[in-house]
Motif scaffolding. Structure first.
Motif, short mmCIF file in Angstrom:
data_model
loop_
_atom_site.label_atom_id
_atom_site.label_comp_id
_atom_site.label_asym_id
_atom_site.label_seq_id
_atom_site.Cartn_x
_atom_site.Cartn_y
_atom_site.Cartn_z
N LYS A 84 -2.91 1.55 2.54
CA LYS A 84 -1.83 0.55 2.56
C LYS A 84 -1.64 -0.10 1.19
O LYS A 84 -0.51 -0.42 0.80
N THR A 85 -2.72 -0.28 0.45
CA THR A 85 -2.62 -0.84 -0.90
C THR A 85 -1.76 0.07 -1.78
O THR A 85 -0.90 -0.40 -2.53
N HIS A 86 -1.99 1.38 -1.67
CA HIS A 86 -1.19 2.34 -2.42
C HIS A 86 0.25 2.34 -1.92
O HIS A 86 1.20 2.27 -2.70
N ASN A 88 1.95 0.06 -0.48
CA ASN A 88 2.67 -1.18 -0.78
C ASN A 88 2.91 -1.38 -2.27
O ASN A 88 3.44 -2.41 -2.67
N GLY A 89 2.54 -0.40 -3.08
CA GLY A 89 2.85 -0.45 -4.50
C GLY A 89 1.94 -1.35 -5.31
O GLY A 89 2.28 -1.73 -6.44
N LYS A 90 0.77 -1.67 -4.78
CA LYS A 90 -0.15 -2.53 -5.51
C LYS A 90 -0.75 -1.77 -6.69
O LYS A 90 -1.09 -0.59 -6.57
N LEU A 91 -0.88 -2.45 -7.80
CA LEU A 91 -1.50 -1.86 -8.98
C LEU A 91 -3.01 -2.10 -8.93
O LEU A 91 -3.51 -2.84 -8.09
N ASN A 92 -3.74 -1.46 -9.82
CA ASN A 92 -5.20 -1.58 -9.84
C ASN A 92 -5.78 -1.24 -8.47
O ASN A 92 -6.40 -2.07 -7.80
N ARG A 93 -5.56 -0.01 -8.02
CA ARG A 93 -5.98 0.41 -6.69
C ARG A 93 -7.08 1.48 -6.76
O ARG A 93 -7.25 2.14 -7.78
N ASN A 116 -3.20 -0.68 -13.85
CA ASN A 116 -1.78 -1.06 -13.92
C ASN A 116 -1.09 -0.49 -15.15
O ASN A 116 0.09 -0.73 -15.38
N ARG A 243 7.80 3.63 1.99
CA ARG A 243 7.86 3.65 0.52
C ARG A 243 7.65 5.05 -0.05
O ARG A 243 7.96 5.31 -1.21
#
Length: 261
Positions: A84-86, A88-93, A116, A243
């Motif tokens: 889900k982190t990936h 949702n477009g979160k950086l530093n994953r 990032n 996404r």
């Protein structure tokens, strides 16, 4: 070149295309901290691409083999936080996995970190096999890096595939060619017969290499895609993937995923 895509003759064909590179050659460019560029094509298209590569590319050979089997066992939380982190477009994953190099029977725990700045940093430690629970030093790495209890992580996806590895004898560039991907989340499985993933790995952002130039000339565009995320979508009914939908549709145009969008 149709024989190239058949596992029982692929190594024979590869012998006629490339000079060998050794594991020592590969170790000299580990590229654990690197920039990745990925491309999606069909296996038959891959065969055509390989015949056009210049002589500066060599192929990894170990004990006479040039085609290798990989098995990756991924870990995630019960609610798939890392996926889900990936998504949702979160950086530093992060991605958390064990890798089995089947042909040489070696196991590693690997923690992949995507910064990032689009740089991939990989930390790994050798293991004696896959583990049900993350321990033996890997648990401390999880705590320190992700800030979560490693006991929260459980097996989420197993991916097996065949890989060819090429190295550029003139620059620090490694290319992996993956196909025959099978995804299994321990409840459902999905095999992709015609999908091939090219990944170019270098130590600097957006390099111009003979391989990238060849792909450009062939009209093949890069695509940011995660095997892990793709496997989760294909094996987890009802998972949120909006996404990724545009990428999935594009992959479907290249090779049928057998998935309704």
């Amino acid at each position: 070149m149709d024989q190239l895509i058949k596992n029982n003759t692929i190594e024979e064909t590869l012998y006629s295309l490339f000079k060998p590179a050794t594991l020592r050659d590969l170790e000299s460019m580990k590229l654990l901290n690197r920039y990745d560029t990925k491309f999606i094509i069909t296996k038959s298209r891959l065969a055509d691409i390989l015949t056009k590569l210049p002589s500066q590319y060599q192929i990894l050979e170990i004990d006479g083999k040039r085609l290798f089997e990989y098995q990756n066992q991924y870990f995630d939380t019960e609610d798939l936080l890392l996926y889900k982190t990936h998504h949702n477009g979160k950086l530093n994953r992060y991605k958390v996995r064990y890798r089995h190099y089947v042909d040489v029977d070696k196991f590693f725990f690997e923690l992949k970190f995507k910064t990032n700045k689009s740089k991939t940093e990989k930390t790994r430690m050798q293991k004696f096999g896959f583990e049900t629970h993350i321990n033996g030093g890997a648990d401390k790495l999880i705590k320190d890096s992700l800030g979560i209890n490693p006991d929260m992580l459980q097996k989420s996806l197993n991916i097996t595939y065949n890989r060819i590895t090429l190295v550029n004898s003139l620059s620090k560039e490694k290319i992996t060619l993956d196909f025959g991907l099978n995804f299994d989340n321990y409840k459902n499985s999905k095999y992709l017969e015609d999908l091939a993933i090219i990944e170019i790995k270098v130590d600097r952002l957006k390099p111009h290499t003979a391989f990238t130039q060849l792909l450009k000339e062939q009209g093949i565009r890069s695509m940011k895609i995660s095997k892990y995320c793709l496997g989760i979508i294909l094996t987890t009914p009802g998972i949120k993937y909006n996404r990724f939908k545009e990428k999935l549709l594009r992959i479907n145009q290249i090779c049928d995923l057998g998935y309704e969008y």
